[in-house]
Design a protein around this motif. Structure first.
Motif, PDB file in Angstrom:
ATOM      1  N   MET A 191       0.850  -1.169   0.000  1.00 51.41           N
ATOM      2  CA  MET A 191       0.000   0.000   0.000  1.00 51.41           C
ATOM      3  C   MET A 191       0.898   1.234   0.000  1.00 51.41           C
ATOM      4  O   MET A 191       1.863   1.307   0.739  1.00 51.41           O
ATOM      5  N   SER A 192       0.547   2.208  -0.802  1.00 50.73           N
ATOM      6  CA  SER A 192       1.349   3.423  -0.905  1.00 50.73           C
ATOM      7  C   SER A 192       1.095   4.346   0.287  1.00 50.73           C
ATOM      8  O   SER A 192       0.067   4.238   0.977  1.00 50.73           O
ATOM      9  N   LEU A 193       2.005   5.260   0.492  1.00 52.28           N
ATOM     10  CA  LEU A 193       1.855   6.240   1.565  1.00 52.28           C
ATOM     11  C   LEU A 193       0.609   7.092   1.348  1.00 52.28           C
ATOM     12  O   LEU A 193      -0.110   7.410   2.299  1.00 52.28           O
ATOM     13  N   VAL A 194       0.320   7.412   0.115  1.00 51.95           N
ATOM     14  CA  VAL A 194      -0.872   8.205  -0.203  1.00 51.95           C
ATOM     15  C   VAL A 194      -2.135   7.447   0.212  1.00 51.95           C
ATOM     16  O   VAL A 194      -3.037   8.014   0.837  1.00 51.95           O
ATOM     17  N   ALA A 195      -2.200   6.173  -0.119  1.00 55.35           N
ATOM     18  CA  ALA A 195      -3.369   5.361   0.249  1.00 55.35           C
ATOM     19  C   ALA A 195      -3.486   5.234   1.763  1.00 55.35           C
ATOM     20  O   ALA A 195      -4.586   5.324   2.318  1.00 55.35           O
ATOM     21  N   TYR A 196      -2.358   5.038   2.441  1.00 56.05           N
ATOM     22  CA  TYR A 196      -2.370   4.932   3.897  1.00 56.05           C
ATOM     23  C   TYR A 196      -2.908   6.217   4.523  1.00 56.05           C
ATOM     24  O   TYR A 196      -3.749   6.188   5.422  1.00 56.05           O
ATOM     25  N   LYS A 197      -2.429   7.367   4.040  1.00 56.64           N
ATOM     26  CA  LYS A 197      -2.902   8.642   4.577  1.00 56.64           C
ATOM     27  C   LYS A 197      -4.395   8.823   4.338  1.00 56.64           C
ATOM     28  O   LYS A 197      -5.104   9.365   5.182  1.00 56.64           O
ATOM     29  N   GLU A 198      -4.881   8.357   3.192  1.00 56.69           N
ATOM     30  CA  GLU A 198      -6.307   8.465   2.896  1.00 56.69           C
ATOM     31  C   GLU A 198      -7.137   7.626   3.880  1.00 56.69           C
ATOM     32  O   GLU A 198      -8.177   8.062   4.369  1.00 56.69           O
ATOM     33  N   PHE A 199      -6.687   6.403   4.195  1.00 59.32           N
ATOM     34  CA  PHE A 199      -7.384   5.585   5.191  1.00 59.32           C
ATOM     35  C   PHE A 199      -7.388   6.283   6.548  1.00 59.32           C
ATOM     36  O   PHE A 199      -8.406   6.312   7.237  1.00 59.32           O
ATOM     37  N   ALA A 200      -6.254   6.853   6.927  1.00 55.07           N
ATOM     38  CA  ALA A 200      -6.174   7.555   8.207  1.00 55.07           C
ATOM     39  C   ALA A 200      -7.107   8.760   8.224  1.00 55.07           C
ATOM     40  O   ALA A 200      -7.801   9.003   9.215  1.00 55.07           O
ATOM     41  N   ARG A 201      -7.158   9.508   7.128  1.00 54.88           N
ATOM     42  CA  ARG A 201      -8.056  10.673   7.054  1.00 54.88           C
ATOM     43  C   ARG A 201      -9.520  10.248   7.172  1.00 54.88           C
ATOM     44  O   ARG A 201     -10.308  10.881   7.859  1.00 54.88           O
ATOM     45  N   ARG A 202      -9.861   9.150   6.483  1.00 49.90           N
ATOM     46  CA  ARG A 202     -11.249   8.670   6.566  1.00 49.90           C
ATOM     47  C   ARG A 202     -11.598   8.196   7.964  1.00 49.90           C
ATOM     48  O   ARG A 202     -12.744   8.292   8.399  1.00 49.90           O
ATOM     49  N   SER A 203     -10.615   7.668   8.675  1.00 53.73           N
ATOM     50  CA  SER A 203     -10.868   7.142  10.018  1.00 53.73           C
ATOM     51  C   SER A 203     -10.879   8.228  11.081  1.00 53.73           C
ATOM     52  O   SER A 203     -11.700   8.203  11.990  1.00 53.73           O
ATOM     53  N   TYR A 204      -9.953   9.172  10.976  1.00 54.74           N
ATOM     54  CA  TYR A 204      -9.764  10.163  12.042  1.00 54.74           C
ATOM     55  C   TYR A 204     -10.150  11.582  11.658  1.00 54.74           C
ATOM     56  O   TYR A 204     -10.079  12.488  12.473  1.00 54.74           O
ATOM     57  N   GLY A 205     -10.541  11.809  10.402  1.00 57.85           N
ATOM     58  CA  GLY A 205     -10.798  13.180   9.966  1.00 57.85           C
ATOM     59  C   GLY A 205      -9.469  13.849   9.662  1.00 57.85           C
ATOM     60  O   GLY A 205      -8.585  13.263   9.067  1.00 57.85           O
ATOM     61  N   SER A 206      -9.294  15.050  10.122  1.00 59.69           N
ATOM     62  CA  SER A 206      -8.058  15.800   9.899  1.00 59.69           C
ATOM     63  C   SER A 206      -6.876  15.098  10.557  1.00 59.69           C
ATOM     64  O   SER A 206      -6.972  14.660  11.706  1.00 59.69           O
ATOM     65  N   LEU A 207      -5.760  15.023   9.847  1.00 59.78           N
ATOM     66  CA  LEU A 207      -4.572  14.412  10.446  1.00 59.78           C
ATOM     67  C   LEU A 207      -3.892  15.374  11.413  1.00 59.78           C
ATOM     68  O   LEU A 207      -3.153  14.942  12.294  1.00 59.78           O
ATOM     69  N   GLN A 208      -4.161  16.662  11.276  1.00 60.45           N
ATOM     70  CA  GLN A 208      -3.598  17.641  12.203  1.00 60.45           C
ATOM     71  C   GLN A 208      -4.400  17.693  13.510  1.00 60.45           C
ATOM     72  O   GLN A 208      -3.849  17.959  14.569  1.00 60.45           O
ATOM     73  N   ARG A 209      -5.697  17.438  13.422  1.00 56.44           N
ATOM     74  CA  ARG A 209      -6.572  17.444  14.605  1.00 56.44           C
ATOM     75  C   ARG A 209      -7.469  16.210  14.548  1.00 56.44           C
ATOM     76  O   ARG A 209      -8.667  16.313  14.280  1.00 56.44           O
ATOM     77  N   PRO A 210      -6.893  15.029  14.781  1.00 55.37           N
ATOM     78  CA  PRO A 210      -7.673  13.790  14.646  1.00 55.37           C
ATOM     79  C   PRO A 210      -8.796  13.686  15.666  1.00 55.37           C
ATOM     80  O   PRO A 210      -8.694  14.184  16.780  1.00 55.37           O
ATOM     81  N   ARG A 211      -9.875  13.004  15.264  1.00 58.06           N
ATOM     82  CA  ARG A 211     -11.022  12.750  16.139  1.00 58.06           C
ATOM     83  C   ARG A 211     -10.993  11.276  16.541  1.00 58.06           C
ATOM     84  O   ARG A 211     -11.386  10.413  15.782  1.00 58.06           O
TER      85      ARG A 211
END
Length: 101
Positions: free
Chosen positions: A1-21
């Protein structure tokens, strides 16, 4: 899995990566997303929930069928899973049995 795809999963899970929920993950855990899988695993052998109470991103189960055993760790954040062989004495060896490991 690419870094871009990983970041997208994290964004979908936590919202903003700077201010995760993180509360979103708790709600997913409460829904017991792997209930059906766990029932299937219990048909294969003895299953013990070994999820760390402080872990808020994954479930972990020891699964034993005869002399063979594994620890399966399944994420609620993305499509991630890891399976590690158990020693005959019951402790996790760290030896991955996941395809592509």
């Amino acid at each position: 899995m690419s870094l871009v795809a990983y970041k997208e999963f994290a964004r979908r899970s936590y919202g903003s990566l700077q201010r995760p929920r993180y509360d979103v993950i708790s709600k997913r855990l409460e829904k017991d997303p792997y209930r059906d899988l766990l029932e299937e695993l219990e048909r294969l052998g003895e299953v013990e929930d070994v999820t760390d109470l402080n872990c808020d991103v994954a479930f972990a189960w020891k699964i034993r069928t005869g002399e063979f055993g594994v620890v399966a760790r399944l994420s609620v954040v993305g499509p991630y899973a890891a399976v590690f062989r158990l020693h005959a004495d019951g402790y996790e060896t760290g030896e991955s049995v996941t395809e592509g490991s």
